[in-house]
Design a protein around this motif. Structure first.
Motif, short mmCIF file in Angstrom:
data_model
loop_
_atom_site.label_atom_id
_atom_site.label_comp_id
_atom_site.label_asym_id
_atom_site.label_seq_id
_atom_site.Cartn_x
_atom_site.Cartn_y
_atom_site.Cartn_z
N ARG A 83 0.07 -22.83 -30.03
CA ARG A 83 1.30 -22.04 -30.16
C ARG A 83 1.20 -20.95 -29.12
O ARG A 83 0.12 -20.41 -28.87
N ALA A 84 2.32 -20.62 -28.49
CA ALA A 84 2.27 -19.60 -27.45
C ALA A 84 3.60 -18.87 -27.38
O ALA A 84 4.63 -19.39 -27.82
N ALA A 85 3.56 -17.67 -26.84
CA ALA A 85 4.78 -16.89 -26.65
C ALA A 85 4.57 -15.88 -25.55
O ALA A 85 3.44 -15.49 -25.25
N ILE A 86 5.69 -15.46 -24.95
CA ILE A 86 5.63 -14.42 -23.92
C ILE A 86 6.47 -13.24 -24.39
O ILE A 86 7.59 -13.43 -24.89
N ALA A 87 5.92 -12.04 -24.26
CA ALA A 87 6.68 -10.84 -24.65
C ALA A 87 6.24 -9.67 -23.77
O ALA A 87 5.34 -9.81 -22.94
N ASP A 88 6.88 -8.53 -24.00
CA ASP A 88 6.58 -7.34 -23.20
C ASP A 88 5.22 -6.75 -23.52
O ASP A 88 4.60 -6.11 -22.69
N THR A 89 4.79 -6.89 -24.78
CA THR A 89 3.51 -6.31 -25.17
C THR A 89 2.62 -7.40 -25.76
O THR A 89 3.11 -8.43 -26.22
N ILE A 90 1.33 -7.11 -25.73
CA ILE A 90 0.39 -8.08 -26.29
C ILE A 90 0.65 -8.22 -27.77
O ILE A 90 0.67 -9.32 -28.33
N GLY A 91 0.87 -7.07 -28.44
CA GLY A 91 1.07 -7.08 -29.89
C GLY A 91 2.26 -7.94 -30.29
O GLY A 91 2.18 -8.75 -31.21
N ALA A 92 3.39 -7.79 -29.58
CA ALA A 92 4.60 -8.54 -29.93
C ALA A 92 4.37 -10.02 -29.68
O ALA A 92 4.73 -10.86 -30.51
N ALA A 93 3.75 -10.35 -28.54
CA ALA A 93 3.51 -11.76 -28.23
C ALA A 93 2.59 -12.38 -29.28
O ALA A 93 2.81 -13.49 -29.75
N TRP A 94 1.59 -11.60 -29.67
CA TRP A 94 0.63 -12.09 -30.67
C TRP A 94 1.34 -12.39 -31.98
O TRP A 94 1.13 -13.43 -32.61
N ALA A 95 2.21 -11.46 -32.41
CA ALA A 95 2.92 -11.60 -33.67
C ALA A 95 3.84 -12.82 -33.63
O ALA A 95 3.86 -13.63 -34.56
N VAL A 96 4.58 -12.98 -32.52
CA VAL A 96 5.53 -14.07 -32.43
C VAL A 96 4.80 -15.41 -32.36
O VAL A 96 5.22 -16.40 -32.96
#
Lengths: 499, 242
Positions: free
Chosen positions: A139-152
């Motif tokens: 599972r993977a995601a891209i976001a502005d912050t590590i925390g947000a990407a991790w959560a998503v």
């Protein structure tokens, strides 16, 4: 530039690895187990086992009660770290900054990398597709912050969280998505704060008092108020050039072209900064995940791409492209300021600081090993073996002068060899000596020259040296070690040959 | 008429020399001064630089004398802070002793290699490098092809190469410009104690476009001194060998 991070989560990292190795495990339920307090406890379960209600932390005996045919394999505690490191190194083809996020994830700093694949979506789907091909659930995601990407990645469904929309994306996720301790999550749930939006706007002082600073920190990191650092698996080299290839390269000519291009850009940059490289490593990232590397060293800082190419050229044949190489990197591991040598007007250009000479030594050292090249300096010792020492480099200057006041042979035996000698006592030179089965009659002789042991370095007998000439005019350097003494032993040796 | 014919022949000989790869421009007067009468054995009475010279010997003792003789050529070549490269398979040179023969030991880079193939390769590489004054390589065999490769390497760089061959199995034809044999000789000291100045028999076995010969020299106070004992090989014999 807005930072962008991708996080990758492997929900079944270790079990997937076991399935990769033994394909028969794919369909049957199995678990990994480790001993804990005298019983075997499940540490990971594969998908078929999980669907039947086996979860991590269960006792193996209980799990066997659910599925009779359950296979239990020994867990390897260091396996996840090893696997993650391997995958992280493989991911360097996507971005130079890849960090491990134990126990089962990776963090990629993808800032400025995604456009090479077209878009963030294409970039991420490419990663997901290729890692899936290896046989891992991902599972993977891209976001502005590590925390947000991790959560998503772990609790959401989107692939890409567009820039500046991560606050909205976090709202409906459970508090566990913030990477806080289980106790804090439980407390939040108990208080009815089931979503991040329920408490993300609460006053900070209230949150700190009830849940501790960690929640605040994690919330801040997810929302982008707090900085979060990552440690890349491979440190970022200040002098590194990368060349990704559209198609995998498998020929020596292709590798040479890639090397040439990388060297040209690196040398151009070094030249502008008035620097030269001393050590460099050229790496090829293969399609099958292995890394091929060759390294060179130079005697003097150099930014001459032609010369450096020649050094690498000798070693290119050791690169095994196998299925092909898709990324080349060139790192300058050691860089020094370029010393510009002033051209001399008159001749005598064959000097130690000549560039052509150090380039020659680079070539010889690169092919045959640097330890075969010596240069000698005088050393202040009377003992012949210690009267010279190896110079550290080409630039070392004479500290003392070479001693020429005593006769010394041009050729020396690395280890003095024992000879049979007929010599009159007490200290006359030999009359006859036998060396290598041949009898030499001494016609003329000089000596003795006594050389004492340097007692502060080594204990032992002194040497009385004689230079002798035999009937053919050949000259030898002989010595007697020790006095003629009934008690102590003495012995004659040959040590060298005069011109 | 006869005089003009001789003039034409000498002129033609002079014209042929450069065509045969003999470089008149490379001339080191210090080397020639050191060699004294030996220099007359070479074309134009000048020691050929920028070429490969071959020295043969059998024992370690002879290697020492060869090195002693070489110093007469090497020292002036390295005079102006020049650097030489010495490639060998053994650790037998005693660096401090080189100083008394006028060679700065710290200006010599020693390369120690085990295989003859590696020695040949590095010698060729070193000879191609114009940054060195001279290259010395110790080996046993030198095939004609290998020697030609070395010769081709120096054509460009004008570096002088010395090949030391210990106990060569066969004395094959090589592309080297000369072949020498240096052996030791009894020193001339008669009624005084101690050993005298080193004295060597210098044999120039082969030289391209020159006259082979034998000489006896003595190393005396940092210079060579010539002992007129054996003169050059008689003209008759020269004609036979060609």
């Amino acid at each position: 530039m807005q930072k962008r991070f991708a996080t990758i989560w492997f929900p079944h990292l270790t079990t997937d690895w076991f399935i990769r190795r033994q394909s028969r495990l794919k369909e049957i339920p199995f678990v990994l187990a480790a001993p804990d307090h005298g019983r075997m406890v499940v540490t990971a379960a594969n998908v078929p086992a999980q669907t039947q209600g086996i979860y991590k932390g269960m006792v193996v005996a209980d799990a066997r009660a659910i599925i009779l045919s359950l296979e239990v394999l020994d867990d390897q505690p260091e396996l996840p770290g090893k696997l993650l490191k391997g995958i992280a190194e493989w991911c360097i083809r996507y971005t130079p900054v890849v960090a491990i996020d134990p126990p089962d994830g990776l963090i990629l700093d993808v800032t400025g990398c995604t456009h090479l694949w077209g878009s963030e979506r294409q970039y991420l789907t490419d990663i997901i597709k290729r890692i899936k091909n290896f046989g891992y659930h991902i599972r993977a995601a891209i976001a502005d912050t590590i925390g947000a990407a991790w959560a998503v990645t772990r609790y959401g469904h989107e692939l890409i969280i567009e820039s500046n929309t991560h606050q909205g994306a976090l709202q409906l996720l459970p508090p566990a998505a913030l990477r806080v301790e289980a106790a804090t999550t439980e407390l939040l749930e108990k208080l009815g704060l089931r979503h991040v939006k329920d408490f993300m706007n609460m006053p900070k002082s209230a949150l700190r008092r009830r849940f501790g600073t960690n929640l605040l920190l994690r919330l801040g990191q997810a929302l982008g108020y707090e900085e979060e650092g990552i440690i890349p698996v491979q440190p970022i080299e200040p002098y590194q050039e990368r060349l990704p290839c559209l198609e995998a390269i498998g020929t020596a000519t292709g590798i040479e072209m890639a090397l040439q291009q990388l060297l040209n850009t690196l040398c151009h940059r070094l030249q502008q900064e008035q620097k030269g490289l001393r050590m460099a490593v050229f790496k090829g990232y293969r399609v099958d995940g292995k890394i091929e590397s060759i390294s060179i060293g130079t005697n003097r800082p150099s930014c001459n791409s032609k010369h450096l190419f020649k050094l690498f050229e000798i070693k290119i044949e050791t690169i095994e492209p196998a299925a092909g190489i898709e990324l080349f990197t060139l790192n300058a591991l050691k860089v020094e300021a370029l010393s510009t040598v002033q051209e001399t007007l008159w001749n005598g250009k064959e000097k130690l600081d000549d560039m052509a000479l150090s380039e020659l030594l680079d070539r010889i050292g690169g092919k045959l090993g640097n330890d075969c090249i010596y240069r000698f300096m005088p050393d202040e010792h009377y003992w012949p073996e210690r009267s010279f020492k190896k110079a550290l480099d080409l630039d070392e200057k004479l500290q003392t002068n070479w001693q020429v006041n005593k006769p010394r042979p041009l050729q020396i035996l690395y280890k003095p060899e024992m000879i049979e000698v007929t010599a009159p006592v007490p200290d006359y030179p030999p009359m006859l000596f036998r060396y290598k089965g041949k009898l030499h009659k001494v016609i003329r002789a000089d000596g003795p020259e006594r050389i004492e042991q340097e007692w502060w370095l080594q204990q032992g007998q002194h040497r009385d040296y004689y230079s002798v000439e035999d009937e053919e005019g050949r000259r030898y350097w002989l010595f007697r070690s020790g006095h003629y003494d009934a008690e102590a032993s003495y012995q004659w040796f040959i040590h060298g040959f005069f011109a | 008429m006869a005089a003009t014919k001789a003039d034409i022949i000498t002129q033609l000989r002079k014209d042929i020399l450069p065509l045969q790869g003999f470089k008149t421009a490379l001339k080191n007067t210090a080397v020639d001064a050191n060699l004294g009468p030996i220099k007359n054995a070479f074309p134009n009475a000048s020691f050929p630089l920028g070429a490969i010279h071959e020295f043969i010997f059998s024992e370690a003792e002879d290697l020492a004398t060869t090195v002693g003789f070489i110093s007469g050529i090497l020292a002036p070549l390295m005079h102006n802070a020049g650097v030489s490269i010495w490639i060998s398979s053994s650790k037998s040179v005693f660096p401090p002793a080189l100083q008394s023969f006028g060679i700065a030991p710290d200006k010599i880079i020693f390369i120690q290699l085990k295989k003859e193939k590696e020695i040949l390769w590095s010698m060729e590489e070193a000879l191609k490098c114009s940054g060195v004054a001279a290259v010395i390589g110790e080996m046993q065999e030198l095939s004609f092809t290998a020697s030609r490769r070395l010769q081709l390497a120096v054509e460009q760089s004008h570096v002088t190469g010395f090949v030391f061959r210990r106990n060569p199995r066969n004395l094959n034809t090589t592309a080297c410009i000369t072949r020498w044999k240096i052996t030791s000789s009894l020193s001339g000291l008669t009624d005084m104690p101690g050993i005298g100045f080193p004295r060597w028999n210098v044999e120039l076995l082969k030289v391209r476009n020159g006259k082979p010969g034998k000489w006896q020299i003595e190393f005396f106070g940092g210079n060579f001194r010539y002992i007129p004992v054996i003169t050059a090989i008689p003209l008759e014999q020269q004609k036979k060998t060609g």
